[in-house]
Design an enzyme around this catalytic site. Sequence first.
Site, PDB file in Angstrom:
ATOM      1  N   GLU A 164       0.807  -1.212   0.000  1.00 51.67           N
ATOM      2  CA  GLU A 164       0.000   0.000   0.000  1.00 51.67           C
ATOM      3  C   GLU A 164       0.847   1.272   0.000  1.00 51.67           C
ATOM      4  O   GLU A 164       0.350   2.366   0.282  1.00 51.67           O
ATOM      5  CB  GLU A 164      -0.929  -0.003   1.225  1.00 51.67           C
ATOM      6  N   ASP A 403      -7.685 -11.111   5.371  1.00 52.27           N
ATOM      7  CA  ASP A 403      -6.894  -9.891   5.564  1.00 52.27           C
ATOM      8  C   ASP A 403      -5.555 -10.179   6.250  1.00 52.27           C
ATOM      9  O   ASP A 403      -5.371 -11.188   6.907  1.00 52.27           O
ATOM     10  CB  ASP A 403      -7.711  -8.917   6.418  1.00 52.27           C
ATOM     11  N   GLU A 452      -6.671  -6.651  -2.704  1.00 50.40           N
ATOM     12  CA  GLU A 452      -6.357  -5.264  -2.369  1.00 50.40           C
ATOM     13  C   GLU A 452      -4.973  -4.965  -2.934  1.00 50.40           C
ATOM     14  O   GLU A 452      -4.821  -4.832  -4.132  1.00 50.40           O
ATOM     15  CB  GLU A 452      -6.422  -5.040  -0.856  1.00 50.40           C
ATOM     16  N   GLU A 458      -9.419   3.215   2.040  1.00 55.78           N
ATOM     17  CA  GLU A 458      -9.364   2.971   3.477  1.00 55.78           C
ATOM     18  C   GLU A 458      -8.215   3.735   4.121  1.00 55.78           C
ATOM     19  O   GLU A 458      -8.167   3.883   5.343  1.00 55.78           O
ATOM     20  CB  GLU A 458      -9.241   1.480   3.775  1.00 55.78           C
TER      21      GLU A 458
END
Length: 575
Positions: A164, A403, A452, A458
Amino acid sequence: MKRIALFTLCFSLLTVLRAQTISLDSPDGNIRLTVRIADQISYSVHCDGKEVLTAEKIALRLADEALGEKPRLSSRKTCSVQEELTPVVPLKFSTVTNHYNELSLSFKGNYKIEFRAYDDGVAYRFITDRKSPLYVTGEDLSVRFPAAYTATLQQPGGFKTAYEEVYAQVATNEWRPEDKMAILPMLIDTHTDTKILISESDLADYPCMFFRGDGENGMCSLFPSVPLEFGEDGDRSLKIVKEADYIAETSGKRGFPWRYFVITTDDKQIIENTMTYKLAAKNQLADTSWIRPGQASWEWWNGATPYGPDVEFVSGFNLDTYKYFIDFAAKYGIEYIIMDEGWALSTRDPYTPNPDVDVHEIIRYGKEKNMGVFLWLTWLTVEKNFELFKTFEEWGVKGVKIDFMDKSDQWMVNYYEKVAREAAKHHLLVDFHGSFKPAGLEYAYPNVISYEGVRGMEQMGGCYPDNSLHLPFIRNAVGPMDYTPGAMISMQPDVYRADRPNSASIGTRAYQLALFVVFESGLQMLADNPTLYYRNADCTEFITRVPTTWDETIALEADAGQYIIVAKRKGENGS
């Protein structure tokens, strides 16, 4: 001294004469891949007659030898292939033309290397044919660029990453070995109108590839080692306490992951590319009729706190709130709701629901409204309770959102496939969160409908359009992307606040609506509060009319990281 010099000269000439050069052109002739076989194997790639990169060394290093070093070519074969592929979950096209020229080089030692040349890029992989298992200690891909390029990439602090990171732009001639490594995919700008998208496909029983700069206008591959021992690290992961001195222990008879380069002088072609799919393993599921992509209403981003005159209950993570979400989704024809952290009494126990939520009543109520339910779980809880897939099928659950994997070594890559296979047995869809990028598993097991591995919404104020504009050209260009769009409150960076239930995004409302057309995911979330969707019915009606799968995608205009204009068609209707 003269004799030594003469011997050296003769030896060098003998090496040159012994070296072999073999070329492979793309079907349209615009891309040429030239393989050179000498003391090691290298290749160069030209686009429109100009060299764009050289792989100075490719090799597969085993415990007691290196395949690709001092190679002895035994045979070679070329072929041309054109076939029509039909993805189970068509994110770009319902039919994909797979047209390429292939060069297969077989070497003494029971291994070969396959090269493919497409009109929009090249790819290669090692194939071994050994009886005994292999211990792979490393895989070499040393890339050198003919001029200073600019790489747009994500740079984690180590092999543990949620993928990310914000995109950075790095000059290839300034990227040093001591600088941060980079994950795939990455985009290279040659500054001569040519772009290069780099990634991998058919990743199985093997770790993900990373790169680091070599300090000489190039980069070299590196991989995480196989973990041998784990230690406690909270409720959602394990820490690695001991690693092997190899990156994979695997079958001796197999094909290794494809390393591919999408190469184009037209940024629109990056948007339309389907290279991951064309190189992926074939669908492994006999029956895919139950796989149903769609949109999902999601409560985590907005805090599960709807409000307004129609909310005559105490909102939060409770039964009344989830029924409210289901009613909203049913009104607009949304296929799923996602129940994030909080539906279970404990993150470690997937069998005991939170009594305030009553997941069984929610599943029943959703079914009554023709709605499916996804349940969130940590990967560690799944690993410790692998029979939960059977239980969830019995409950009537439609999918799982898993997750915090945050790693991509061989063990974790195998975990993804183990989950996909077991979930498919019980007709469950899978959304991998906290994950690495798509690399072909989603085509072998099309019940894997999203990943993701992106700096999505988020991240709240950490998710801004300047970064997200790279996504269609990099992250989403290699496969489905769980970005979680749909904010109904828009702010600018200097005044941004992320206060639930009024979570907000940076950018404009039109930008948020466009994301549903541009971004691709088999599970496309509506991240905001039903309260705000009701207040903005015109936006909600537009969003919920946008399909999640498409028959045709045409990029009309595109400039990587700057803008994209795309037209898409579903059936006879375009969007």
